[in-house]
Write a protein that holds these residues in place. Structure first.
Motif: not given
Lengths: 363, 470
Positions: A143, A355-358, B237, B240-241, B245-247, B254, B286-288, B309-310
């Protein structure tokens, strides 16, 4: 400017021009009266380009070596041969401009100023890696340096990079998005969806197509109905030009035009960088789809680093000692990175689950 | 014989509408193709074209009448040579004509029902709103309560969050000038302007990627898919994107983004427009994945999703858009993501569902109560992360469980629920966990087959009785 694709100063791809770059000697010493319209670098600029490209070259060579030693795993795509593209582009960019690329990304990260220790330690999968060892060769981000990856799905970074430009436009912060992709990605559908929206909304994005002539093992002519990639935006009215991507001066010159175009609200711009990768697609690629001669000719006659080195000695009378000092400095940085990346511990096992979700939004 | 003009169906899910305005008056000559009236559905105001010719003998439903059921005679035409007065006097009282296949959208053509046509099944109908549903325990004390549709609740959620945070914007097909393909973004363009309410070309892959790219810089896009069926074009997207990406960045990058839109079956739109993707997205770390049933949950959860934030998959349902529920007023009404809700307490069996599946679960629970079976009904609301603890606590009490979803059975959400219960509460079970799902077939078009492909209250009741050994 006219929308028609320009085909200027781009000899590297054509056989006729294959010998052009080193023999034409376009810039005279002192650069007060160039013989051609080839843009001219000052001594400082040549030195800067030399250092930056050499760093990438030596870093990638070291990475290749470490891969052979089993220290780097998985995929590892080296940028050797293409150094002038990202270095020339970065010379025209300004602080805050965002960069995104595909998986052949180590050079871009170094050119963006990301620490070579962090990049190399990511390649070895160690905790000091830029992604804490969780991304690997294809997935690093910063960043702070405005580097947005590092993406492993061919073409995906084009939509993402257009999104970076969207954010620039939304925030009206006068920055541009430098979105890199290859000749292979240039055939993906989402590239054209992105071209359309970028031009429709006049987003500040420069699409840099690094045409290294092979999408993995498939030559451009076997995969592309239109091999002049500078024309790929024509139907959307996006201007484009072909650039000698082996000559860092030509790259910076074109980059300045393209970035100016994007930054001043005129929308996207396409730069086809005609370049060449010396190594295989990845470490396991024997590159049987091209002749050794072809590679050899590119290395001997068009090498981006040798071109600068030649001008530094010839035009700027730089002594062998001075060049050696630069080489030594670069080697030191690369060796330090390799040393660090070899001895840095692997990530703590607890990192598997982080780091999977914030939990909360970043401040 | 005089011809009845019937209230037309103007969308796959329309059951009634408002006769906004007659453009012809009694005594007018009508030619085929004349625009005779305007009808307002919950989605749009549509013009009705005449098919038959003659004299408009009598208007049966006056201007401005609301809730006119589809197939209700709205006027009578005297055909050539017929006595207009006689035709008018002979007109039937306005009541819905016998069930017939709904005219196809969007061109509204009034038709005379053919009396001796072969029987056509009524389309599958989603159970009416359960009377027992009450979400007020989660409402802030003293808050003013408004009755509103899920559609309006979603719109209000977006508008409130856009007022609160300039980084929030909405993009998608027809979200701006058209006011939303399902009117969910109605009025947002007028309030927030074209920079924050952005019509995209029909290029899901591209605009999803643009949304994700913008989110990586810290903006908070709401990406509307006209339906999640079309998000298949963009799923690379999303997964994969956005999700990874956070991980992959070791926690640096984020991606605060909401992908929302209708999911699952509407009515009679066949296999490519009826897919329920809940299980697909719930498979991805990574998704909710959020799927509200009621209007207050829709509002409170969407607001939470926008602030989260996710990357969030927010699954709506076209059939539920028009359903109304009580919703508390106030910009700070949030429903937390990841919390299930016991919407009906019970002692004999636990019924778990989510989204439109709740209509079957609640309908069955009400019917079962009359037979002396008290079902505890749980709305998962969030599928990932799944609040299995609430389910387990209930199963430990009831010792029986039926899980209900509209999606396919294999690797479905109900399969996951069953497994999780087995892992955590096997010893509490007095019967194997049962599930009621959509059938394992692509969604058929024919009304009778579609009805068979979807779950229904009867199947839930049968499953409950099976696990209760009744």
């Amino acid at each position: 400017m006219a929308v028609a694709a320009r085909k200027t100063k781009a000899p590297a791809q054509s056989k006729a021009a294959a010998k052009g770059a080193t023999k034409s000697n376009p810039a005279k010493s002192g650069a007060d009266k160039p013989l051609s319209n080839m843009p001219v670098f000052s001594k400082e600029e040549e030195l800067h380009a030399y250092h930056e490209m050499l760093l990438i070259r030596r870093f990638e060579e070291k990475a290749g070596q470490m891969y052979g030693m089993g220290l780097i795993g998985g995929f590892c795509h080296l940028y050797i041969g293409q150094e002038a593209v990202v270095v020339g582009m970065q010379m025209a960019a300004k602080e805050g401009d965002k960069v995104i690329t595909g998986y052949r990304d180590h050079g871009h990260m170094l050119a963006c100023g990301m620490e070579s220790r962090g990049v190399m330690a990511e390649l070895t999968g160690r905790r000091g890696g830029l992604s804490k060892g969780k991304g690997g060769s294809m997935h690093m981000f910063s960043r702070e340096k405005h580097f947005y990856g590092g993406h492993g799905i061919v073409g995906a970074q084009v939509s993402l990079g257009t999104g970076l430009a969207f954010a620039n436009w939304y925030r009206n912060d006068n920055t541009v998005s430098l979105t890199y992709f290859g000749d292979g990605a240039a055939n993906q559908g989402q590239v054209y969806e992105s071209f359309n929206m970028a031009q429709l909304w006049k987003l500040p994005v420069v699409f840099i197509i690094e045409n290294n002539r092979y999408a993995m093992g498939t030559a451009v002519s076997r995969a592309s109905a239109q091999t002049d990639f500078s024309k790929r935006g024509l139907s959307f009215g996006i201007p484009g030009e072909q650039v000698d991507g082996m000559d860092v001066r030509a790259v910076r010159d074109a980059a300045e035009r393209a970035i100016e175009h994007a930054r001043t609200g005129k929308g996207p711009y396409i730069l086809e960088m005609q370049t060449y990768r010396y190594r295989g697609h990845s470490m396991s690629d024997p590159a049987k789809y091209r002749s050794k001669d072809e590679v050899q000719r590119m290395r001997e006659e068009h090498d981006p680093i040798e071109q600068v080195r030649g001008r530094l000695t010839r035009d700027f009378k730089l002594g062998e000692d001075e060049l050696k000092a630069i080489d030594a400095k670069v080697r030191e940085v690369v060796n330090d990175a390799a040393e660090f990346a070899t001895h840095d511990p692997e990530p703590d096992v607890s990192e598997l689950w982080t780091d999977i979700t914030l939990e909360k939004a970043r401040a | 014989m005089p011809i009845d003009i019937l209230m037309p169906a103007l969308s796959p899910t329309m059951e009634e509408g408002k006769l906004a305005k007659w453009l012809k008056k009694e005594g007018d000559a009508i030619k085929s193709g004349d625009i005779i009236a305007e009808i307002e559905t919950d989605k749009a105001t549509m013009e009705v074209e005449a098919v038959d010719e003659g004299i408009l003998a009598k208007i049966l439903i006056a201007d401005g009448t609301e809730n006119v059921a589809v197939n209700t005679p709205i006027a009578v035409i005297a055909t050539d040579g017929e006595d207009v007065k006689a035709a008018a006097n002979g007109a039937a009282a306005p009541k819905p004509a016998p069930a017939a296949e709904k005219p196809a959208e969007p061109e509204a053509k009034a038709e005379t029902p053919v009396a001796d046509a072969p029987a056509v099944s009524a389309p599958a109908t989603v159970p009416a709103q359960a009377k027992s549903y009450d979400a007020s325990s989660e409402f802030p004390a003293g808050a003013e309560i408004v009755h509103m549709t899920i559609r309006d609740a979603l719109r209000d959620a977006m508008a409130e969050e856009m007022r609160r945070d300039g980084d929030v914007f909405v993009m998608g097909e027809e979200v701006a000038e058209y006011q939303g393909a399902y009117k969910v973004t109605q009025g947002l363009l007028q309030e927030f302007g074209p920079k924050r309410v952005i019509d995209t070309p029909i290029t899901e892959h591209g605009f999803a990627g643009i949304g994700v790219g913008a989110a990586l810089t810290g903006l908070k896009p709401i990406v509307e898919f006209m339906t999640f069926n079309f998000a298949m074009q963009a799923i690379d997207q999303i997964i994969n994107s956005a999700a990874k990406t956070l991980y992959m960045s070791g926690g640096q990058m984020g991606c605060s983004i909401v992908f929302r839109g209708p999911n699952g079956a509407a009515a009679r739109v066949a296999a490519q427009h009826s897919h329920d993707y809940t299980a697909w997205y719930s498979n991805v770390p990574g998704l909710k994945v959020v799927i509200p049933y009621s209007a207050s949950d829709a509002k409170g959860l969407l607001k939470s999703a926008i602030r989260d934030p996710n990357p969030i998959i927010f699954l709506e349902n076209e059939i539920l858009y028009g359903r109304s529920f009580d919703v508390p007023k106030g910009d700070d009404f949030l429903i937390p993501i990841g919390k299930a809700k016991v919407v009906r307490p019970g002692t004999d069996v636990t019924i778990v569902s989510f989204g439109i599946g709740m209509t079957y679960a609640l309908g069955a629970a009400e019917a079962l109560a009359k037979e002396g079976i008290e079902a505890e009904v749980i709305d998962l609301r969030t599928i990932r992360p799944m609040d299995i603890e609430t389910v387990i606590a209930s199963v430990q009490k009831t010792n029986r469980c039926v899980a209900v979803e509209e999606g396919f059975p294999q690797s479905g959400v109900t399969a996951e629920i069953g497994m999780r219960i087995m892992e955590a509460a096997f010893d509490y079970l007095d019967a194997p966990v049962a599930r009621v799902t959509g059938k394992d077939v692509p969604m058929p078009y024919a009304a009778n087959l579609e009805k068979l492909a979807l779950p229904n209250i009867g199947e839930v009741i049968a499953a409950v009785k099976a696990v209760c050994y009744r």
